[in-house]
Enzyme design. Sequence first.
Site, PDB file in Angstrom:
ATOM      1  N   TYR B 246       0.840  -1.199   0.000  1.00 43.25           N
ATOM      2  CA  TYR B 246       0.000   0.000   0.000  1.00 43.25           C
ATOM      3  C   TYR B 246       0.876   1.250   0.000  1.00 43.25           C
ATOM      4  O   TYR B 246       1.718   1.413   0.871  1.00 43.25           O
ATOM      5  CB  TYR B 246      -0.889  -0.071   1.240  1.00 43.25           C
ATOM      6  CG  TYR B 246      -1.547   1.212   1.665  1.00 43.25           C
ATOM      7  CD1 TYR B 246      -2.367   1.906   0.796  1.00 43.25           C
ATOM      8  CD2 TYR B 246      -1.367   1.715   2.953  1.00 43.25           C
ATOM      9  CE1 TYR B 246      -2.976   3.083   1.204  1.00 43.25           C
ATOM     10  CE2 TYR B 246      -1.984   2.883   3.362  1.00 43.25           C
ATOM     11  CZ  TYR B 246      -2.776   3.571   2.491  1.00 43.25           C
ATOM     12  OH  TYR B 246      -3.375   4.730   2.884  1.00 43.25           O
ATOM     13  N   ASP B 331      -1.633  -5.973   9.243  1.00 47.40           N
ATOM     14  CA  ASP B 331      -2.688  -5.047   8.859  1.00 47.40           C
ATOM     15  C   ASP B 331      -3.818  -5.866   8.256  1.00 47.40           C
ATOM     16  O   ASP B 331      -3.715  -6.344   7.137  1.00 47.40           O
ATOM     17  CB  ASP B 331      -2.113  -4.041   7.850  1.00 47.40           C
ATOM     18  CG  ASP B 331      -3.166  -3.111   7.295  1.00 47.40           C
ATOM     19  OD1 ASP B 331      -4.310  -3.166   7.783  1.00 47.40           O
ATOM     20  OD2 ASP B 331      -2.844  -2.341   6.384  1.00 47.40           O
ATOM     21  N   ILE B 333      -7.027  -4.977   7.704  1.00 46.82           N
ATOM     22  CA  ILE B 333      -8.148  -4.054   7.539  1.00 46.82           C
ATOM     23  C   ILE B 333      -9.150  -4.538   6.485  1.00 46.82           C
ATOM     24  O   ILE B 333     -10.294  -4.106   6.468  1.00 46.82           O
ATOM     25  CB  ILE B 333      -7.605  -2.645   7.211  1.00 46.82           C
ATOM     26  CG1 ILE B 333      -8.675  -1.587   7.436  1.00 46.82           C
ATOM     27  CG2 ILE B 333      -7.038  -2.559   5.810  1.00 46.82           C
ATOM     28  CD1 ILE B 333      -8.142  -0.210   7.523  1.00 46.82           C
ATOM     29  N   LYS B 369     -12.742   0.092   5.483  1.00 47.97           N
ATOM     30  CA  LYS B 369     -12.949  -0.807   4.350  1.00 47.97           C
ATOM     31  C   LYS B 369     -14.135  -1.730   4.591  1.00 47.97           C
ATOM     32  O   LYS B 369     -15.056  -1.782   3.787  1.00 47.97           O
ATOM     33  CB  LYS B 369     -11.702  -1.648   4.109  1.00 47.97           C
ATOM     34  CG  LYS B 369     -10.409  -0.871   4.141  1.00 47.97           C
ATOM     35  CD  LYS B 369     -10.284   0.118   3.005  1.00 47.97           C
ATOM     36  CE  LYS B 369      -9.037   0.961   3.205  1.00 47.97           C
ATOM     37  NZ  LYS B 369      -8.910   2.038   2.255  1.00 47.97           N
TER      38      LYS B 369
END
Lengths: 552, 532
Positions: B246, B331, B333, B369
């Site tokens: 990301y 992470d 998410i 998200k």
Amino acid sequence: MTRTRFAHTGTSEQDTKPTTTSSRGGGGGTVMRIIVPLQGVVQGRGGLFLGSVIPCALFYFLQLYLKRHRSAPSTPPPPPQDAAASYPPSSSEGQLPEVSVLSRSFSRIHLSPRSPGGPAYLSSRVNLVLKGGDSLYDIGLRKVSEDPYHEAGNPDGVIQLGLAENKLSLDLVRDWLAENAREAMLGGGRSGEELNIDGIASYQPFDGLMELKVAVAEFMSQVMEKAVSFNPSQIVLTAGATPAIEMLSFCLADTGNAFLVPTPYYPCFDRDVKWRIGVEIIPVPCRSGDNFSLSITALDRAFNQAKKRGTKVRGIIISNPSNPVGNLLNRETLYGLLDFAREKNIHIVSNEIFAGSTHGNEEFVSMAEIIDLEDFDRNRVHIVYGLSKDLSLPGFRVGVIYSFNENVLAAAKKLTRFSSISAPSQRLLVSMLSDAKFIQQFIDINRGRLRGMYVKFVAGLKQLGIECIKSNGGFYCWADMRALIRSYSEKGELELWDKLLNVAKVNVTPGSSCHCIEPGWFRFCFTTLTEKDIPVVMERIRKISKTCKYPS
Amino acid sequence: MTRPRSPEDNEPESQARKPAGSTAMRLVVPLQGVVQGSGGLILGSLIPYALFYFFQLYVKRHRSPRSDSNPTSPSQSSSNLAELPRSSSRSNLSSRGSIRRVRVSSRASSIARPNDSPYYIGLDKVSEDAYDRFDNPNGIILFGLSENRLCFDLIEKWLSENLKDSVIGSHGGYLSISGIVAYRPFDGLMELKGAMAGFMSQVMGGAVSFDPSQMVLTCGATPALEMLCFCLADPGNAFLVPTPYYPGFDRDMSWRTGVELIPVHCRRTDNFIISIGALDQAFNQARKRGVKVRGILISNPANPVGNLLPRETLDSLLDFSQEKNIHIIADEIFAGSMHGTKEFVSMAEVLDSKDIDKTRIHIVYGLSKDLSLPGFRVGAIYSFNDSVLVAAKRLTRFSSISAPTQRLLTSMLSDTRFTQAYIKTNKKRIREMHDLFVAGLKQLGIECTLSSAGLYCWVDLSGLIPSYSEKGELDLWEKLLNIAKINVTPGSACHCIEPGWFRCCFTSLSEEDIPIVIERIRKVAETCKSSS
């Protein structure tokens, strides 16, 4: 490379201990040079070479010494190699003979004397944060949260006079919210038409909605009685004034630089500026003799002292209205500050979060107003504002950076990715702040109530023989309790604070938390009380003051 | 103090210059002084001062004429104000002040510079000329921002039914108003933590349960990452990050914390799944450079690629972190935005079944998200390390969530019937969009990596790039942005080592937009092919 080569010759010397005299002697001859470094400079012989080699050598010997003493247990036991594999637990003790079979596990056990004992390392800078949470300020707040006073429910609980919160006008906010919250958040709900989900659910600019910036700019100038107008494009919105100050410190100073801050100051500046940013605060003491007002001479002295120490001062942080004392900076002082900042080429961060909570007759002058009137180079002035105090909405977490510096604005806008305001709250505030009638009413009523409470509280303290510095703004009385402390020192002050908290059950902020240089001053926040509470507080303080007075 | 004295020591300037000249050789060959060992220290320290002094003198002389002429223009004002000592002191300063502009910190000036990553340039461009089916059909289609707009209707419905009660409380009493208005714990309301823990385990299919007391809430996953990074690493330390990653990680992990990200390259041949061998190699290389690696940052489901880390990989990651004594930030998410058939395994789940030191594991989650509420700014740190939790709680003073939002979310997440329905519908809609988009691309002969989660397709456009290099990739990206008017994220922005990959976020579109997008890509593809 040089060190390792040196190391080789070193080992041989170390192995044959008695014969090291020659090298040792050389070292001994130059010891004087190390002790009196100037000697080498004056004589000008070989200073550079010896000056760099000697510390290396010393360090090398120290390492060798440490290594010997540590490796001693590990070298003797190699014999029981095979047998040892069956007692894995013993390995953790630091006797690690058994492991040399498997290469992978070897590497792990190599680490194991470190890893099972202590878990994976945290950063060393986080220690400052871990240690820094237990100031008196926090202890007091915790005590209140464990046993809060309630008139009917818990009349013996601790009364909160330490948190800067204004509960005097919450009813106004409540009424407004009850009427308008739904429409305000979703928009367009008045006639039940289309709701605006897009405006709150999806990504919004991190530095705040433009609508809110416009509304906040308007509110700021309304609060300052239209003396200044603020340009929304110079505003960056953050999740509270706390991150606004942190962000500004990050933008204005590098690690190890410093800000000058007149004392007494808001106890949490230390956290905001030091914790993650690594910037130092240099307190500039103000004294009761001057009514705790700021003098440029003191600033200048602190600046020069810092310069002598080799610390770079990058700015001044002022609170106006000042946080614990509640006095205002007058025009002359603001001009003086600007002159000083210009002369030293440093920044000014002006924390004006109490600008709308003035309750005296003196006029509040914003730094922005001064800047407007004079054609200074504005790049060095940054104003911090927020809605926590003047609109009594600390839970909403809305702070403002108002800067004249393009670079600071650009950097701050990008940094708001780390502390932006939730969109529903932003929508809510846009409608609330745009409701001019409500806002004007709120400001007026809130001022009236503040003044009323202030007058009553000060009068109550006066009856007990406790004087306050005359204040014109903010939620506090800065009370002189020097007569009540046992010894004129920080210790005496803390004793009294402890007594107030644990015996009288009143949580106040001691002056030492605000870095006040004179002991015996206390900050009383009166806006968390109702009028009925004032006699209770006074009674509690009276009891304490009786027990304090007779020994002296 | 020493500096001003040094020129005095040399008394007349001409004399001072002479010795400087005779020792010029020493300066040129600094080792010579060391070898000869005579006067190296004193000359070595004096000469630079002397040179600097002369330099200053030179600069001063050349500047002074200008400042002499300067007062002529403002002379009127200064003569008017001559009586006032205050203003005279100010005009005195102005000659210097106008030259010396106040500086911002060096670390801020690097941040203040305009964006240079194509990821952010693309986003800026979209905000100027955004596509709208009716109002601006020729605008740029946003394909680069990871936003899920597929289920806004569900949220909208819930909000319109429950908003007022959830924020103000149904009885509108005094207590509830001070509940949203007054100071709250910075790290989030306990009620919201409880609801959040429930939602997380619901999203992960009930495979794990989360303890609310191990949770710290922040205003977005972005500050959660920064906070963790601050707690785990010192400036100059490093984190290993499997690529492609990301693009925002660089900002979150490095900007203010000064921590380095070391990319660990994954390749198409491994389906972009991290191998422990590559990690080990990167770790050793960093150590050789003298950089301390303090942890690994993984995103699972992976952000641009959309694949999941299999249980075995998680397992060996844990072993690796144990062996090297480093942390893992996972992470997760996108844990609830699954659209494939594969099963998502959370790091927390693997931990439960393994007997290792848990204090090195930290999970980042958020509602941007999975509940498609990025505007609400809600992130979470879930850590097994008490010190990290204590520190993070204190640091939330800098990034806490607005109280009305917390109230709102507490009731939204506690409404399990709603969340259950939401998760199910959301997954279904993501799958439909994904299939539709992938099928469209396939018609153009464009392949994507097989993904099972996330809001993206990781698209292989290496057939369309003019040269197999980063430059070729950026050429194509520019063409897509300026000619086809599609904002996608090029692989190089995600630090992908192989050129020609692009990230397309399909959840910000509606179904009707897909043919338009495909048509626009087709045009570009044709021009690319005909030119090559």
